[in-house]
Enzyme design. Structure first.
Site, PDB file in Angstrom:
ATOM      1  NE  ARG A  28      -4.181  -1.593   0.172  1.00  0.00           N
ATOM      2  CZ  ARG A  28      -5.244  -1.784   0.958  1.00  0.00           C
ATOM      3  NH1 ARG A  28      -5.504  -0.979   1.939  1.00  0.00           N
ATOM      4  NH2 ARG A  28      -6.061  -2.779   0.710  1.00  0.00           N
ATOM      5  NE  ARG A  32      -7.224   5.094   2.767  1.00  0.00           N
ATOM      6  CZ  ARG A  32      -8.099   4.254   3.307  1.00  0.00           C
ATOM      7  NH1 ARG A  32      -9.307   4.660   3.606  1.00  0.00           N
ATOM      8  NH2 ARG A  32      -7.768   2.997   3.559  1.00  0.00           N
ATOM      9  NE  ARG A  41      -9.986   7.527  -2.620  1.00  0.00           N
ATOM     10  CZ  ARG A  41     -11.280   7.794  -2.444  1.00  0.00           C
ATOM     11  NH1 ARG A  41     -11.874   8.678  -3.193  1.00  0.00           N
ATOM     12  NH2 ARG A  41     -11.960   7.156  -1.517  1.00  0.00           N
ATOM     13  CG  ASP A  78      -8.876  -2.987  -4.349  1.00  0.00           C
ATOM     14  OD1 ASP A  78      -8.279  -2.383  -3.450  1.00  0.00           O
ATOM     15  OD2 ASP A  78      -9.658  -3.928  -4.132  1.00  0.00           O
ATOM     16  CE1 TYR A 155     -12.899  -7.535   1.350  1.00  0.00           C
ATOM     17  CE2 TYR A 155     -11.325  -9.160   0.555  1.00  0.00           C
ATOM     18  CZ  TYR A 155     -11.644  -8.099   1.383  1.00  0.00           C
ATOM     19  OH  TYR A 155     -10.696  -7.607   2.242  1.00  0.00           O
TER      20      TYR A 155
END
Ligand code: CP3
Length: 350
Positions: A28, A32, A41, A78, A155
């Protein structure tokens, strides 16, 4: 077609060849915790808009390499792009993580799924790979990735993130044949997707099995490892005259490293619950190891970060085959200064 690779430490370490210093990248690494990521973003709109716009995906992929002397870029995308391309309708609810509009639960819903054509439904990913390779201009290799069939299935069946895995475990125990059909479709989808990324220019690939650690030992072999092995066997292992190393990462999979190494992969990712010295004794003769600093160390001071990083380097010890990384993704609240200190320490060596 491509520029020569100026920094091949990552590829060499993954193939257990000698390197000048231990290579480092961070799970990652584009995310963020970086203000420049948050700015791009915000411009993109949603997270999926960012993934679906190759120019923006390229921009954020390169952001951490502009800031820190990292030894690899990882494609910004992703793992849930595959189920999204299968028609499940991925979205991110604020503060809730990923969600699907149409989860798959029944045998009939599973039977209706087909593996997407990566060059059509996922062309935005291969377009991003080509653009990133061009813009990287040989500064560092580009890692492509996918989720493991089991992790994607969790998921898809739960409809989003889960703690109990009640729906997918229900399926596993009540209708294992239906679950196998889903995992079979996903294994074909992941193999085609990773091969498309390799053909587009990914120089190494990694399979994220984030939820393999939720399985029993026999369940792990049957429902996760078996399908990752099939993928490893189906991957293009040589491109542009180089071997394309494959890394398997099962979070919580430390007790299964021997079985994972038997798949024929080149490297194993370790989370922070495994002692890397012990892992090396067990499988270091067969595969390279990637990891495994506790991501929470980065909440401490630069001095503590350096100290803990040196412990990981010392535990791995001398000789080739180590790629430094965190044991899982970097948290959004981390100060980028900690990452600068970490990269400097790893390159300085112990
Ligand atoms: O490592 C990298 O820098 C490459 C990019 C990358 C992302 N996701 C970007 C992302 C990679 C390799 C992933 C993989 C991924 N995605 C995994 C496997 C790795 C792991 O963490 O175990 C999983 C389980 C996912 C699913 C997913 N996507 C989750 C759980 C989340 C976080 C949701 C949240 O709000 O915390 C995402 C979204 C996501 N993927 C973000 C990023 C940078 C944050 C989205 C944002 O900007 O709001």
């Amino acid at each position: 077609m491509h520029q020569p690779l100026h920094n091949d430490r990552l590829l060499r370490a993954l193939l257990r060849e000698p390197v000048d210093v231990t290579p480092i990248w961070i799970m990652r690494q584009a995310g963020r915790y970086l203000p420049e990521y948050r700015a791009t973003r915000a411009r993109a709109g949603s997270f999926m808009d960012l993934c679906r716009t190759p120019e923006l995906a390229c921009e954020v992929t390169l952001q951490p390499l502009t800031r820190f002397p990292l030894d690899a870029a990882i494609l910004f995308s992703d793992i849930l792009t595959i189920p999204d391309a299968m028609g499940l309708g991925l979205y991110f609810a604020e503060g809730e993580g990923p969600r699907f509009e149409r989860p798959v639960r029944s045998a009939a819903e599973i039977a209706a799924l087909a593996a997407p054509d990566p060059e059509i439904e996922l062309a935005y990913v291969t377009d991003a790979v080509r653009l990133i390779r061009q813009e990287l201009a040989g500064r560092a290799p580009l890692i492509g990735f996918s989720g493991s069939p089991w992790t994607l299935a969790t998921y898809m069946v739960e409809g989003g993130s889960s703690k109990e895995f009640s729906h997918i475990k229900g399926l596993l125990y009540e209708n294992p044949a239906a679950l196998h059909q889903l995992l079979d479709t996903l294994a074909s989808a992941v193999t085609a997707y990773l091969n498309a990324q390799i053909a587009a220019g990914a120089q190494a690939v990694m399979i994220f099995d984030t939820w393999g650690g939720s399985l029993t030992p026999s369940g792990y072999r049957e429902f996760s490892l078996h399908y990752m092995q099939r993928i490893v066997e189906g991957l293009t292992r040589e491109n542009e005259g180089h071997r394309v190393p494959v890394t398997l990462f099962t979070k919580g999979g430390g007790q299964w490293l021997e079985a994972m190494a038997e798949t024929g992969c080149d490297a194993l990712g370790l989370d922070w619950t495994t002692d890397i010295a012990d892992a090396r004794r067990r499988v270091g003769g067969q595969v390279a190891l990637q990891g495994n600093l506790d991501p929470a160390v980065l909440y401490a001071s630069n001095e503590r970060v350096a100290e803990e990083a040196r412990k990981v380097l010392a535990a791995y010890g001398d000789g080739p085959g180590h790629v430094f990384n965190l044991g899982h993704g970097i948290h959004p609240a981390i100060d980028p200064e900690r990452v600068a200190a970490l990269v400097e320490t790893v390159h300085a060596g112990r």
